[in-house]
Design a protein around this motif. Structure first.
Motif, PDB file in Angstrom:
ATOM      1  N   LEU A  24     106.583-110.640 -10.079  1.00  0.00           N
ATOM      2  CA  LEU A  24     105.618-111.136 -11.180  1.00  0.00           C
ATOM      3  C   LEU A  24     104.549-110.371 -11.195  1.00  0.00           C
ATOM      4  O   LEU A  24     103.911-110.344 -10.051  1.00  0.00           O
ATOM      5  CB  LEU A  24     105.197-112.866 -11.155  1.00  0.00           C
ATOM      6  N   ALA A  51     107.885-110.233 -15.358  1.00  0.00           N
ATOM      7  CA  ALA A  51     106.984-110.586 -16.394  1.00  0.00           C
ATOM      8  C   ALA A  51     105.425-110.055 -15.883  1.00  0.00           C
ATOM      9  O   ALA A  51     105.237-110.037 -14.702  1.00  0.00           O
ATOM     10  CB  ALA A  51     106.893-112.237 -16.388  1.00  0.00           C
ATOM     11  N   ALA A  53     101.857-111.518 -16.167  1.00  0.00           N
ATOM     12  CA  ALA A  53     100.942-112.744 -16.599  1.00  0.00           C
ATOM     13  C   ALA A  53      99.656-112.147 -16.719  1.00  0.00           C
ATOM     14  O   ALA A  53      98.833-111.734 -15.653  1.00  0.00           O
ATOM     15  CB  ALA A  53     101.214-113.844 -15.667  1.00  0.00           C
ATOM     16  N   HIS A  69     104.449-101.804 -21.008  1.00  0.00           N
ATOM     17  CA  HIS A  69     105.436-102.647 -21.871  1.00  0.00           C
ATOM     18  C   HIS A  69     106.428-101.504 -22.745  1.00  0.00           C
ATOM     19  O   HIS A  69     107.713-101.782 -22.841  1.00  0.00           O
ATOM     20  CB  HIS A  69     104.725-102.971 -22.987  1.00  0.00           C
ATOM     21  N   ALA A  75     110.358-106.733 -19.141  1.00  0.00           N
ATOM     22  CA  ALA A  75     109.530-107.526 -18.680  1.00  0.00           C
ATOM     23  C   ALA A  75     108.828-108.359 -19.477  1.00  0.00           C
ATOM     24  O   ALA A  75     108.157-107.877 -20.578  1.00  0.00           O
ATOM     25  CB  ALA A  75     108.397-106.858 -17.750  1.00  0.00           C
ATOM     26  N   ALA A  76     108.633-109.592 -19.690  1.00  0.00           N
ATOM     27  CA  ALA A  76     108.086-110.634 -20.429  1.00  0.00           C
ATOM     28  C   ALA A  76     106.696-110.489 -20.290  1.00  0.00           C
ATOM     29  O   ALA A  76     106.137-110.174 -19.238  1.00  0.00           O
ATOM     30  CB  ALA A  76     108.387-112.031 -20.242  1.00  0.00           C
ATOM     31  N   LEU A  78     103.106-112.378 -20.783  1.00  0.00           N
ATOM     32  CA  LEU A  78     102.649-113.571 -20.723  1.00  0.00           C
ATOM     33  C   LEU A  78     101.125-113.928 -20.923  1.00  0.00           C
ATOM     34  O   LEU A  78     100.514-113.379 -20.200  1.00  0.00           O
ATOM     35  CB  LEU A  78     103.215-114.693 -19.546  1.00  0.00           C
ATOM     36  N   THR A  99     104.937-113.794 -24.736  1.00  0.00           N
ATOM     37  CA  THR A  99     105.514-115.113 -24.646  1.00  0.00           C
ATOM     38  C   THR A  99     104.306-115.947 -24.437  1.00  0.00           C
ATOM     39  O   THR A  99     103.434-115.666 -23.748  1.00  0.00           O
ATOM     40  CB  THR A  99     106.475-115.182 -23.536  1.00  0.00           C
ATOM     41  N   VAL A 109     109.318-118.846 -14.900  1.00  0.00           N
ATOM     42  CA  VAL A 109     109.787-117.386 -15.349  1.00  0.00           C
ATOM     43  C   VAL A 109     110.340-116.744 -14.149  1.00  0.00           C
ATOM     44  O   VAL A 109     109.821-116.712 -13.120  1.00  0.00           O
ATOM     45  CB  VAL A 109     108.665-116.573 -15.882  1.00  0.00           C
TER      46      VAL A 109
END
Ligand SMILES: [Zn+2]
Ligand SMILES: [Zn+2]
Length: 256
Positions: A24, A51, A53, A69, A75-76, A78, A99, A109
């Motif tokens: 993460l 992800a 965050a 990105h 990769a999300a 958040l 997200t 996640v």
């Protein structure tokens, strides 16, 4: 769970939390190239980032987002809605690619359970995170204007913590910074002084806290030995010399 600070400070912030192969990323405030280089240097393949965050939209926390990105679209991303809007406007990452979560909500996640919580800071809806994995609770808050109880109760849940210890008030006052900037940094939605970080730890460190990393130190208005000395003194006062305290760095990768 392993926590690695890739960069910490007003020049850029990025932190990895690693658990069972998943990573993460908290904030992406260095260039994508630098992020990838620093990840690899510490044995983290950036392809394993599940992800990102985001804590808030200041450039020292999101500068590398757009390129990251585009290189790692799986990769999300958040963020809460206000932060996503602001980051989209600042970086060009489409708002729809985020997200969204709500502060106070807990969600999963990859192998991580995240609980974002509000922190006082001078931008739209900034957060810190409590991250759980492998039975370990990790507290992360780097841009915090005041040592609020609402932040402290999250720290009280932590086994491992990264907490801002931004400035020494005397050094800040003596610095050549413009009065408006000094006021902003020291203000209730600016950054935590060493004493304020100590205050939070004094009041809220629980018996389960075993490791504490001091983050986002000002290069001009603080010094590692001052922040470390103040925190060690506080831990002595509360009978917790067993807590492992360390200082995070702007330019070096540090295990937090
Ligand atoms: Zn910052
Ligand atoms: Zn900030």
């Amino acid at each position: 769970m392993r926590i690695v600070s890739l960069a910490s400070g007003s020049g850029g912030n990025a932190y990895c939390v690693e658990s069972c192969g998943d990573v993460l990323l908290i904030d992406c405030g260095v260039s994508c190239r630098e992020l990838v280089k620093r990840c690899r240097a510490t044995g983290i393949e950036p392809e394993r980032i599940v992800a990102v965050a985001v804590t808030h939209d200041h450039s020292d926390h999101v500068r590398g987002m757009a390129t990251f990105h585009s290189h790692f679209p799986d990769a999300a991303l958040l963020a809460n809605m206000m932060t996503a809007d602001a980051v989209a406007a600042a970086t060009g990452v489409p708002c729809d690619d985020f997200t969204l979560f709500e502060n106070g909500q807990t969600f999963e996640v990859g192998r991580f359970t995240l609980s974002p919580f509000s922190v006082p800071h001078d931008t739209s809806d900034p957060v810190g995170y409590l991250v759980r994995a492998e039975g370990v609770a990790y507290f992360h808050a780097t841009d915090v204007g005041s040592p609020l109880d609402s932040v402290g109760v999250k720290l009280a849940e932590a086994d491992v913590a990264t907490l801002e210890s931004n400035h020494d008030p005397v050094m800040l006052r003596a610095s050549g910074r413009p009065p408006s900037l000094k006021q902003r940094i020291a203000g209730p939605r600016g950054h935590l002084s060493n004493d304020q970080a100590c205050d939070l730890v004094r009041r809220f460190a629980s018996p389960r806290l075993r490791r504490l990393a001091l983050a986002h130190l000002s290069g001009e208005c603080n010094a590692p030995h001052i922040a470390l000395g103040a925190m060690r003194e506080t831990l002595r006062e509360i009978g917790r010399v067993d807590v492992d305290v360390r200082i995070l760095s702007q330019n070096e990768v540090v295990d937090a």
